[in-house]
Motif scaffolding. Structure first.
Motif, mmCIF file in Angstrom:
data_model
loop_
_atom_site.group_PDB
_atom_site.id
_atom_site.type_symbol
_atom_site.label_atom_id
_atom_site.label_comp_id
_atom_site.label_asym_id
_atom_site.label_seq_id
_atom_site.Cartn_x
_atom_site.Cartn_y
_atom_site.Cartn_z
ATOM 1 N N THR A 1 0.843 -1.211 0.000
ATOM 2 C CA THR A 1 0.000 0.000 0.000
ATOM 3 C C THR A 1 0.875 1.257 0.000
ATOM 4 O O THR A 1 0.508 2.259 -0.597
ATOM 5 N N HIS A 2 2.031 1.188 0.639
ATOM 6 C CA HIS A 2 2.983 2.306 0.532
ATOM 7 C C HIS A 2 3.322 2.547 -0.945
ATOM 8 O O HIS A 2 3.287 3.682 -1.435
ATOM 9 N N THR A 3 3.633 1.459 -1.652
ATOM 10 C CA THR A 3 4.023 1.569 -3.063
ATOM 11 C C THR A 3 2.898 2.176 -3.902
ATOM 12 O O THR A 3 3.137 3.036 -4.765
ATOM 13 N N ALA B 1 8.031 11.818 -4.353
ATOM 14 C CA ALA B 1 6.749 11.223 -3.928
ATOM 15 C C ALA B 1 6.966 10.208 -2.807
ATOM 16 O O ALA B 1 6.152 10.106 -1.880
ATOM 17 N N ASP B 2 8.058 9.459 -2.862
ATOM 18 C CA ASP B 2 8.359 8.469 -1.822
ATOM 19 C C ASP B 2 8.491 9.170 -0.466
ATOM 20 O O ASP B 2 7.891 8.775 0.535
ATOM 21 N N SER B 3 9.238 10.257 -0.446
ATOM 22 C CA SER B 3 9.471 10.991 0.795
ATOM 23 C C SER B 3 8.170 11.611 1.330
ATOM 24 O O SER B 3 7.884 11.551 2.532
ATOM 25 N N VAL C 1 8.123 -0.182 -9.008
ATOM 26 C CA VAL C 1 9.302 -1.038 -8.847
ATOM 27 C C VAL C 1 10.204 -0.553 -7.704
ATOM 28 O O VAL C 1 11.083 -1.286 -7.252
ATOM 29 N N HIS C 2 9.976 0.669 -7.182
ATOM 30 C CA HIS C 2 11.011 1.301 -6.352
ATOM 31 C C HIS C 2 11.305 0.539 -5.061
ATOM 32 O O HIS C 2 12.425 0.540 -4.581
ATOM 33 N N ASP C 3 10.306 -0.145 -4.486
ATOM 34 C CA ASP C 3 10.534 -0.885 -3.235
ATOM 35 C C ASP C 3 10.383 -2.395 -3.428
ATOM 36 O O ASP C 3 10.264 -3.131 -2.448
ATOM 37 N N ILE C 4 10.416 -2.851 -4.661
ATOM 38 C CA ILE C 4 10.141 -4.273 -4.933
ATOM 39 C C ILE C 4 11.228 -5.170 -4.323
ATOM 40 O O ILE C 4 11.008 -6.348 -4.082
#
Ligand code: MG
Length: 386
Positions: free
Chosen positions: A83-85, A194-196, A112-115
């Motif tokens: 859900t974060h992703t 966006a991640d931050s 893909v960033h946290d996969i």
């Protein structure tokens, strides 16, 4: 992008990009292609296909069973890695659309960033890093590349998802050796921003909901106080869950609006006219300096009071002991490593092969394997299906 190209000769996705995207966006037809050449698709651009390949991968599905910050036994409200992703993808697309960037590429990069995250979040990452400290260590950002280039096997003719080079390079920019270097497409910069924004907002939400922090306590942070004052101006007196939720909306909105306005200004000031220009310059897509300092204050506070909260620390230690025991048991007897990973031992060594296997696990699968291999008598009493 050469706008003299005859749009009628382009596939629909490319013609739409030619009219909709800004000149500094990454255009699908300018992609450097894939490691293993494949014919193009008539209806889907390369970055749309990348996004779909990530969504259909087994590593992506497993994100639903991986910890973001809080483990499953702490409740069912808080974010998982999946859900974060999805939240990162949503916020990144909002920023990307406002800046007229390539949303398909942004979404592929976000998904893909946290996969590559191992089970149990950064607690899991730290212990796996220690397990292979003498062999280059472990980073979830680097492991994402191993997953999508080698370990995922959806196609008969080559290993990996065979993603576009722009997605691979974007993810490579997140690895410890490359972080902070110039050379990033604006689409990759959007995903970082966006991640931050996403974790700062949802970690506040989850921590307050879990009772690890109170809003009164959080008010000492300048950014939170500013958001709470705006909430009060807009809605008057709110309390409890409604106050928490409106605070989180405000926290996201302040940051997203700031990134869009700041980035638009920099794109003009720095005269960025192409994707190549953007790659030559320092980061362009981010919050302004004042908000950056406010975010740092919030993050220091979250580190002290949430990520180091006794309940979270106890969860870390529980997970780390189990991952380390499992690692030791796999290294001591490599026949316990599934053949798909065992085949890699000759090339990467037994320790790395064990770490790669462990990093792919969900939290629950990891705990089951721990019981099966390290506590077999306990496992008999709690076998799956009981
Ligand atoms: Mg993330």
């Amino acid at each position: 992008m050469d706008f003299t190209t005859d749009l009628a000769k382009l596939p629909l996705y490319a013609a739409r990009e030619a009219t909709d995207l800004a000149p500094y966006a990454m255009f699908s037809i300018a992609s450097a292609g894939r490691e293993h050449p494949e014919p193009g698709h008539p209806d889907r651009g390369p970055f749309q296909r990348d996004r779909d390949r990530v969504v259909h991968s087994s590593a992506f599905r497993r994100l639903s069973g991986k910890t973001q910050v809080f483990t499953e036994n702490m409740g069912d409200y808080h974010r998982t890695r999946l859900t974060h992703t999805m939240e990162v993808g949503s916020i990144a697309r909002t920023i990307g659309r406002a800046l007229r960037l390539n949303e398909d590429l942004i979404e592929a990069l976000a998904l893909v960033h946290d996969i590559g995250h191992p089970p149990f979040g950064h607690a899991g990452e730290d212990v796996l890093n220690a397990c292979v400290a003498d062999e280059g260590g472990f980073s979830h950002n680097a492991f994402a590349l191993t997953l999508v280039r080698e370990l995922e096997r959806p196609y008969p003719h080559f290993p990996g998802l065979n993603l576009s080079r722009e997605v691979l390079v974007g993810q490579l920019g997140r690895t410890p050796e490359n972080r902070g270097q110039t050379g990033s497409l604006l689409e990759a910069q959007v995903v970082d921003a966006a991640d931050s924004i996403t974790y700062d907002a949802h970690d506040v939400d989850d921590a307050v909901k879990l009772g690890l922090l109170s809003l009164d306590r959080l008010r000492e942070i300048e950014l939170i106080d500013r958001c709470l004052r705006r909430v009060h101006q807009r809605f008057g007196h709110l309390e409890g869950g409604m106050l928490r939720r409106t605070l989180v909306h405000e926290l996201i909105d302040i940051q997203v609006s700031n990134v869009i306005a700041t980035s638009r200004r920099r794109l003009v000031d720095q005269r960025i006219a192409s994707a190549e220009d953007a790659k030559r310059l320092a980061t362009c897509v981010s919050v302004d300096n004042h908000l950056s300092l406010e975010k740092q204050e919030l993050e220091r506070f979250l580190y002290r009071h949430v990520y180091r909260h006794p309940q979270v620390v106890a969860g870390r230690e529980f997970a780390q002991q189990r991952l380390k025991s499992l690692f030791d048991s796999l290294v001591a007897d490599a026949t316990r490593i599934p053949s798909r990973y065992r085949q890699r031992i000759e090339r990467v060594g037994v320790r790395r092969a064990a770490v790669d296997y462990l990093a792919g696990m969900t939290d629950q699968y990891c705990l089951h394997q721990f019981q099966r291999l390290c506590e077999p008598s306990a496992a008999e009493n709690t076998a799956i299906g009981d």
